[in-house]
Design a protein around this motif. Structure first.
Motif, mmCIF file in Angstrom:
data_model
loop_
_atom_site.group_PDB
_atom_site.id
_atom_site.type_symbol
_atom_site.label_atom_id
_atom_site.label_comp_id
_atom_site.label_asym_id
_atom_site.label_seq_id
_atom_site.Cartn_x
_atom_site.Cartn_y
_atom_site.Cartn_z
ATOM 1 N N ASN A 1 0.836 -1.210 0.000
ATOM 2 C CA ASN A 1 0.000 0.000 0.000
ATOM 3 C C ASN A 1 0.865 1.252 0.000
ATOM 4 N N THR A 2 1.627 1.412 -1.071
ATOM 5 C CA THR A 2 2.512 2.562 -1.231
ATOM 6 C C THR A 2 2.411 3.067 -2.664
ATOM 7 N N MET A 3 3.004 4.240 -2.896
ATOM 8 C CA MET A 3 3.057 4.783 -4.250
ATOM 9 C C MET A 3 3.841 3.825 -5.144
ATOM 10 N N CYS A 4 3.476 3.810 -6.421
ATOM 11 C CA CYS A 4 4.129 2.900 -7.375
ATOM 12 C C CYS A 4 5.608 3.251 -7.533
ATOM 13 N N THR A 5 6.411 2.224 -7.711
ATOM 14 C CA THR A 5 7.808 2.442 -8.091
ATOM 15 C C THR A 5 7.948 2.247 -9.595
ATOM 16 N N GLN A 6 9.050 2.739 -10.119
ATOM 17 C CA GLN A 6 9.266 2.798 -11.562
ATOM 18 C C GLN A 6 10.772 2.770 -11.797
ATOM 19 N N ALA A 7 11.172 2.578 -13.033
ATOM 20 C CA ALA A 7 12.589 2.653 -13.367
ATOM 21 C C ALA A 7 13.131 4.025 -12.955
ATOM 22 N N TYR A 8 14.203 4.021 -12.188
ATOM 23 C CA TYR A 8 14.824 5.251 -11.705
ATOM 24 C C TYR A 8 16.307 5.149 -12.018
ATOM 25 N N ARG A 9 16.920 6.202 -12.336
ATOM 26 C CA ARG A 9 18.260 6.271 -12.911
ATOM 27 C C ARG A 9 19.135 5.047 -12.621
ATOM 28 N N SER A 10 19.481 4.337 -13.693
ATOM 29 C CA SER A 10 20.234 3.085 -13.658
ATOM 30 C C SER A 10 19.399 1.948 -13.087
ATOM 31 N N SER A 11 18.129 2.026 -13.345
ATOM 32 C CA SER A 11 17.096 1.084 -12.922
ATOM 33 C C SER A 11 17.605 -0.303 -12.539
ATOM 34 N N GLY A 12 17.598 -0.596 -11.239
ATOM 35 C CA GLY A 12 17.940 -1.922 -10.745
ATOM 36 C C GLY A 12 19.407 -2.200 -10.576
#
Length: 789
Positions: A382-393
């Motif tokens: 129950n949190t805001m969605c995560t997404q690809a973020y600089r250098s994703s993963g």
């Protein structure tokens, strides 16, 4: 057309002298941006424009019982109040995020037991439930921003609160509150990679093993430009027009068309100057659909601009990975095997699985580890969605392997640098297939390591540490190797046209958010066509002009755009050669080409590209498509030095060195800027940034710059950065990527530097961000542990 084809034009392109490529050409776009002539979303003001405000949930998980909009509708200036029920009635579907990575070389993710994962329908407005604090429940449209905001306060929503869970480990545990009925255990992705049997055998016979659990916490992009969107609707044509900054206008056009259930040609997206992205803008936001829908309902243009607090609350966020890792070594310190168990927190809806997939492919990092086994899972919370973020993963798994190597060195009693050297992948092993199936294209990892140590003055550290000690300070250093991947959306198109005034326009679907594409892309085409860079202009951002393009993400921009621009340049030269031969009444192979001019060999007869454009009946223009799946693997090494005050536990970064192999560097000035920004972004997460969430209430705590720490000029040192150029064999320019390398090792370098400084106080572990309170707590915990022994 294939980039590796033989032929005079492609050979000419591939053998270009690079008069502009590799040079620090000043950015063409800067004059416009510095003189206030940028075209950011909030700059657009449409005739008759109205304003939207969003009513958002204060609950992390609740059932919507009723929504009363009567008071809001009666408020001054209010035109509409729209809810999820209205949205369903009007046939507006969920946002089409398409979160599964789609290229041939991505690590393929599946549901537990196999099959396609359930990702959850992400509607622009909640319909029956809210699943995170800040989820949009209603939209108010009014004549002014103030009227819309005031009326939003009058919308009454009755909720039935439900149990919630915000931590990924707790969400994956038995008996946790269920976010989606379709996924009773909340874990909707579970995939295995590597050779499990061989890995278990290696661990069983290993002389040494080490293991650790790490949590790389959640952060947000904090773009300098808060997200915004403005839309209008033409009832006569049934066409929508949307202005919204993004990482890919063409992609957003397609996603919104699926959301509205209409042909994509009925949507025109404008995305010009974008004030920062870092992945956060690469997927459609609910407000994009809401302003389009509201414009149709009201018959007026509608604009939404997020406040900074709304951005902290509802921008797509990054990271949030839990990983349990283990390493097996022989008696001489050679790495034998690795195990990893990665758990990604996607939030309430699955927007992107790129971080989990990309990280899965690089768990072994820069090291020659013969066998490995990985379980990769994704869980709803129950949190805001995560997404690809600089250098994703990649920073997450780099942090894990580099921390693990240091633990192994301490257990074996050996120098961590020498342990790394002994196990690095060597150039003669390239292309190298790692233990989970990724093929590293090229690289000289040990040379990067040596150069970084030299630039850092590693041998001078002892003297610097003594000097700091005399001032009552603790000095520490942290080293990390890294390898990351660049892949991204496989399709790209370039359209090149020569005009009779000598201007050359290049239409491309890979658009910038500050990276300097208008300059670096122009450098490439200028060299391919052998013309001055001042004559080349890059056209982006309007989907009525740009018809195909994968956008800017995953370090794909120059590699994909550069490749298709090289192909298009060769095609344009081939077309122009035919016209020039006809015009000069000679055979095409009798023509030489240089400096934008075709010359008939042995004569003084010639015709330029500009002349051809002026004299031809049809435009001198080509449209070239390319689909490229093969990834590349930028790599490098970084070192951080920190000084800690043992009285205040304040951490100051005193020195930072980065060596980054980006393949061929198109514009070193721009790449150095990208490196510096990447370092700041990684250091920011290690030192200050945290999307803190109260577990009991589910409420985000960091809602403004009062609560969320950021890197600034006064808390960062001058960086020492150097570009390495090991040419990639995967594309005609030899490009890898330069936008994410600075971020990838930074979490590890900073944390290891702090642990090194605190080693004398018995501190063996510390969680990011490394605030004075966190450092103090780590010191207290270490002292308590020692006291119990």
């Amino acid at each position: 057309m294939n980039w590796d084809q033989t032929g005079p034009e492609m050979k000419m392109v591939r053998d270009a002298l690079f008069r502009h490529v590799g040079k620090p050409v000043r950015r063409k776009e800067d004059h416009r941006l510095l003189t206030g002539k940028g075209r950011f979303t909030d700059d657009f003001l449409l005739e008759g424009q109205t304003y939207a405000a969003i009513v958002r949930s204060e609950h992390p998980h609740a059932r919507i019982i009723s929504i009363s909009a009567d008071a809001a509708l009666a408020a001054p200036g209010v035109l509409e109040v729209l809810t999820g029920a209205d949205m369903v009635q009007d046939g507006i579907g969920p946002l089409a995020h398409n979160p599964l990575p789609s290229t041939k070389f991505d690590m393929k993710l599946c549901a537990p037991g196999g099959g396609i994962p359930f990702v959850g329908e992400h509607h622009a407005l909640a319909i029956d439930k809210v699943r995170h604090v800040g989820e949009a429940v209603a939209v108010v449209v009014a004549e002014t921003p103030g009227q819309a905001a005031d009326a939003a306060e009058l919308v009454e929503v009755e909720y039935e609160a439900l149990p919630h869970v915000v931590d990924s480990a707790q969400a994956a545990a038995q008996g946790a509150p269920v976010i989606w009925d379709e996924v009773p255990g909340n874990v909707f992705v579970e995939s295995s990679f590597g050779d499990w049997d061989a890995t278990e055998r290696a661990f069983a016979t290993a002389a040494h093993t080490v293991e650790a659990d790490f949590h790389v916490s959640r952060v947000t992009a904090v773009t300098i430009e808060p997200r915004a969107a403005v839309a209008q609707y033409d009832p006569e044509t049934g066409r929508y027009e949307l202005f919204a900054g993004s990482g890919g206008a063409v992609k957003h056009k397609g996603e919104l068309a699926r959301c509205f259930g209409i042909d994509a040609n009925r949507i025109r997206v404008h995305s010009y100057d974008v004030g920062g992205n870092f992945g956060a803008r690469n997927r459609v936001y609910p407000e994009f659909a809401l302003v389009m829908w509201a414009a149709r309902r009201t018959g007026r243009p509608v604009k939404f601009t997020a406040t900074r607090s709304e951005a902290f609350l509802t921008d797509y966020q990054g990271r949030d990975l839990r990983t349990k890792v283990a390493l097996a070594l022989d008696a001489d310190g050679k790495f034998l095997a690795m195990r990893a168990d990665n758990l990604s927190n996607v939030g309430a809806f699955c927007v992107s699985l790129s971080p989990l997939s990309k990280g899965a492919g690089l768990i072994t990092g820069s090291y020659d580890i013969p066998v490995a086994a990985l379980r990769a899972r994704a869980v709803f919370t129950n949190t805001m969605c995560t997404q690809a973020y600089r250098s994703s993963g990649r920073p997450e798994v780099t942090y894990a392997i580099e921390r693990l190597v240091e633990l192994a060195a301490r257990k074996l009693g050996v120098d961590p640098l020498e342990l790394r050297r002994k196990n690095l992948v060597h150039p003669e092993q390239m292309p190298y297939r790692n233990a989970v199936g990724q093929y590293y294209d090229s690289g000289e990892y040990e040379q990067n390591m040596d150069r970084a140590l030299e630039l850092f003055d590693w041998d001078g550290f002892a003297a610097r540490k003594d000097e700091a000690s005399q001032r009552g300070k603790l000095l520490g250093r942290g080293f990390a190797n890294y390898v990351e991947s660049s892949i991204g959306s496989p399709k790209e198109r370039a359209e090149i046209e020569v005009f009779d005034d000598g201007r050359i326009e290049v239409v491309i679907g890979t658009q910038p958010s500050g990276q300097g594409h208008e300059t670096s892309f122009a450098q490439v085409v200028a060299d391919m066509l052998q013309v001055p860079v001042e004559r080349v202009f890059i056209i982006i951002g309007d989907t009525d002009v740009v018809s195909v393009g994968g956008g800017s993400h995953s370090g794909r921009s120059m590699r994909h755009a550069g490749t298709v621009m090289a192909m298009a340049s060769a095609e344009l030269l081939a077309l122009a050669r035919g016209h020039a031969a006809e015009m000069l009444e000679t055979a095409a192979d009798e023509l030489a080409y240089a400096d934008g001019v075709f010359h008939q060999r042995g004569t003084n007869r010639s015709v330029s590209l500009q002349d051809l454009a002026a004299r031809l009946a049809d435009p001198l223009r080509v449209v070239t498509d390319n689909e490229m799946h093969t990834p590349v693997f930028p790599n490098g090494a970084a070192i951080c030095e920190v000084e800690i005050d043992p009285n205040t536990f304040h951490v100051a970064i005193t020195r930072y060195v980065s060596v980054d192999d980006v393949g061929r560097c198109i514009n070193p000035m721009i790449v150095h800027g990208q490196t510096h920004g990447g370092i700041a972004q990684g250091v920011g997460q290690a030192m200050w940034e945290l999307c803190a969430i109260d577990h009991d209430s589910g409420q985000p705590i960091a809602g403004s710059f009062m609560d969320y720490g950021m890197p600034r000029t006064d808390n960062m040192p001058f960086f020492i950065s150097e570009i390495a150029e090991v040419i990639s064999p995967t594309n005609p320019l030899g490009v890898k990527a330069g936008g994410e390398g600075g971020t990838t090792p930074a979490l590890a370098t900073v944390t290891l530097a702090v642990l090194d400084a605190l080693a004398g106080m018995g501190v063996e572990d510390i969680a990011m961000p490394l605030t004075p309170q966190a450092v103090w707590q780590a010191v207290q915990d270490a002292a308590n542990t020692q006291a119990k022994k």
